[in-house]
Design a protein around this motif. Structure first.
Motif, PDB file in Angstrom:
ATOM      1  N   LYS A  27      10.471 -27.453 -15.578  1.00  0.00           N
ATOM      2  CA  LYS A  27      10.904 -26.360 -16.447  1.00  0.00           C
ATOM      3  C   LYS A  27      12.029 -25.548 -15.791  1.00  0.00           C
ATOM      4  O   LYS A  27      12.865 -24.987 -16.472  1.00  0.00           O
ATOM      5  N   THR A  28      12.014 -25.469 -14.455  1.00  0.00           N
ATOM      6  CA  THR A  28      13.074 -24.745 -13.768  1.00  0.00           C
ATOM      7  C   THR A  28      14.057 -25.752 -13.180  1.00  0.00           C
ATOM      8  O   THR A  28      13.662 -26.785 -12.639  1.00  0.00           O
ATOM      9  N   ASN A  29      15.302 -25.457 -13.349  1.00  0.00           N
ATOM     10  CA  ASN A  29      16.395 -26.298 -12.837  1.00  0.00           C
ATOM     11  C   ASN A  29      16.202 -27.760 -13.269  1.00  0.00           C
ATOM     12  O   ASN A  29      16.255 -28.674 -12.441  1.00  0.00           O
ATOM     13  N   PRO A  30      15.972 -28.001 -14.572  1.00  0.00           N
ATOM     14  CA  PRO A  30      15.641 -29.348 -15.035  1.00  0.00           C
ATOM     15  C   PRO A  30      16.742 -30.373 -14.788  1.00  0.00           C
ATOM     16  O   PRO A  30      16.441 -31.536 -14.524  1.00  0.00           O
ATOM     17  N   GLY A  31      17.997 -29.960 -14.868  1.00  0.00           N
ATOM     18  CA  GLY A  31      19.087 -30.907 -14.635  1.00  0.00           C
ATOM     19  C   GLY A  31      19.020 -31.508 -13.251  1.00  0.00           C
ATOM     20  O   GLY A  31      19.072 -32.732 -13.077  1.00  0.00           O
ATOM     21  N   TYR A  32      18.869 -30.654 -12.248  1.00  0.00           N
ATOM     22  CA  TYR A  32      18.831 -31.125 -10.863  1.00  0.00           C
ATOM     23  C   TYR A  32      17.633 -32.035 -10.634  1.00  0.00           C
ATOM     24  O   TYR A  32      17.761 -33.136 -10.105  1.00  0.00           O
ATOM     25  N   TRP A  33      16.431 -31.562 -11.027  1.00  0.00           N
ATOM     26  CA  TRP A  33      15.219 -32.313 -10.694  1.00  0.00           C
ATOM     27  C   TRP A  33      15.104 -33.610 -11.477  1.00  0.00           C
ATOM     28  O   TRP A  33      14.655 -34.621 -10.944  1.00  0.00           O
ATOM     29  N   SER A  34      15.503 -33.589 -12.741  1.00  0.00           N
ATOM     30  CA  SER A  34      15.453 -34.829 -13.524  1.00  0.00           C
ATOM     31  C   SER A  34      16.406 -35.869 -12.941  1.00  0.00           C
ATOM     32  O   SER A  34      16.072 -37.054 -12.863  1.00  0.00           O
ATOM     33  N   ARG A  83      17.389 -40.720  -9.651  1.00  0.00           N
ATOM     34  CA  ARG A  83      17.980 -41.356  -8.451  1.00  0.00           C
ATOM     35  C   ARG A  83      16.889 -42.026  -7.617  1.00  0.00           C
ATOM     36  O   ARG A  83      17.082 -43.118  -7.086  1.00  0.00           O
ATOM     37  N   ASN A  84      15.741 -41.364  -7.481  1.00  0.00           N
ATOM     38  CA  ASN A  84      14.618 -41.954  -6.738  1.00  0.00           C
ATOM     39  C   ASN A  84      14.186 -43.270  -7.375  1.00  0.00           C
ATOM     40  O   ASN A  84      13.952 -44.267  -6.680  1.00  0.00           O
ATOM     41  N   MET A  85      14.075 -43.269  -8.702  1.00  0.00           N
ATOM     42  CA  MET A  85      13.648 -44.479  -9.409  1.00  0.00           C
ATOM     43  C   MET A  85      14.672 -45.603  -9.227  1.00  0.00           C
ATOM     44  O   MET A  85      14.294 -46.760  -9.002  1.00  0.00           O
ATOM     45  N   ALA A  86      15.956 -45.274  -9.302  1.00  0.00           N
ATOM     46  CA  ALA A  86      17.002 -46.283  -9.107  1.00  0.00           C
ATOM     47  C   ALA A  86      16.961 -46.819  -7.677  1.00  0.00           C
ATOM     48  O   ALA A  86      17.095 -48.027  -7.444  1.00  0.00           O
ATOM     49  N   ARG A  87      16.731 -45.933  -6.708  1.00  0.00           N
ATOM     50  CA  ARG A  87      16.639 -46.362  -5.307  1.00  0.00           C
ATOM     51  C   ARG A  87      15.420 -47.259  -5.098  1.00  0.00           C
ATOM     52  O   ARG A  87      15.486 -48.250  -4.370  1.00  0.00           O
TER      53      ARG A  87
END
Length: 150
Positions: free
Chosen positions: A91-98, A103-107
């Protein structure tokens, strides 16, 4: 410690001092699910490396590494790796965390591919999966590879 007058460091993702402390406290290794699975695998007589790089040139660390049989085990956190059952967008800073989770999933997919190309078996488990089932599957796969069966 008071948050009054707190300014995030330049380029920081932290929205507050409290959030920063909270995020810094999250463990990247030796989580409860990892420790439980390691304990069960060890009890079955298997030995492994903890938080080790399966491939020397690859900057990725597996939670358990069985070098002789080339088995790398990852116990993924539901939030950080985007579990289809439990991931809840922030809910907070959704752009960054999503973006971070994406990126984690792609890695993770890249890691799986690179290890598979090098002859490794990659086993991934979610933190919510029963530890006993994870340990059993790990032991079965290591035994299968030791016996030389495909």
């Amino acid at each position: 410690m008071s948050d009054a007058g707190w300014e995030p460091p330049t380029g920081s993702w932290a929205s507050s001092a409290a959030r920063r402390r909270n995020m810094q406290a999250i463990r990247s290794r030796d989580t409860q699910p990892e420790r439980m699975i390691r304990k069960l695998v060890h009890a079955q007589g298997l030995r492994y490396r903890v938080a080790a790089k399966p491939l020397p040139g690859l900057r990725r660390t597996a939670d358990l590494v069985f070098r002789p049989t080339k088995v790398a085990v990852f116990i993924d956190g539901c939030y950080w790796h985007g579990c289809p059952e439990h991931y809840v967008p922030p809910k907070t800073n959704p752009g960054y965390w999503s973006e971070k989770v994406a990126r984690n999933m792609a890695r993770d997919r890249d890691t799986d591919q690179q290890l598979a190309e090098a002859g490794w078996l990659v086993l991934r488990f979610w933190e919510h999966e029963p530890s006993e089932e994870c340990a059993s599957r790990i032991a079965d796969e290591v035994a299968r590879r030791r016996s030389g069966k495909p």
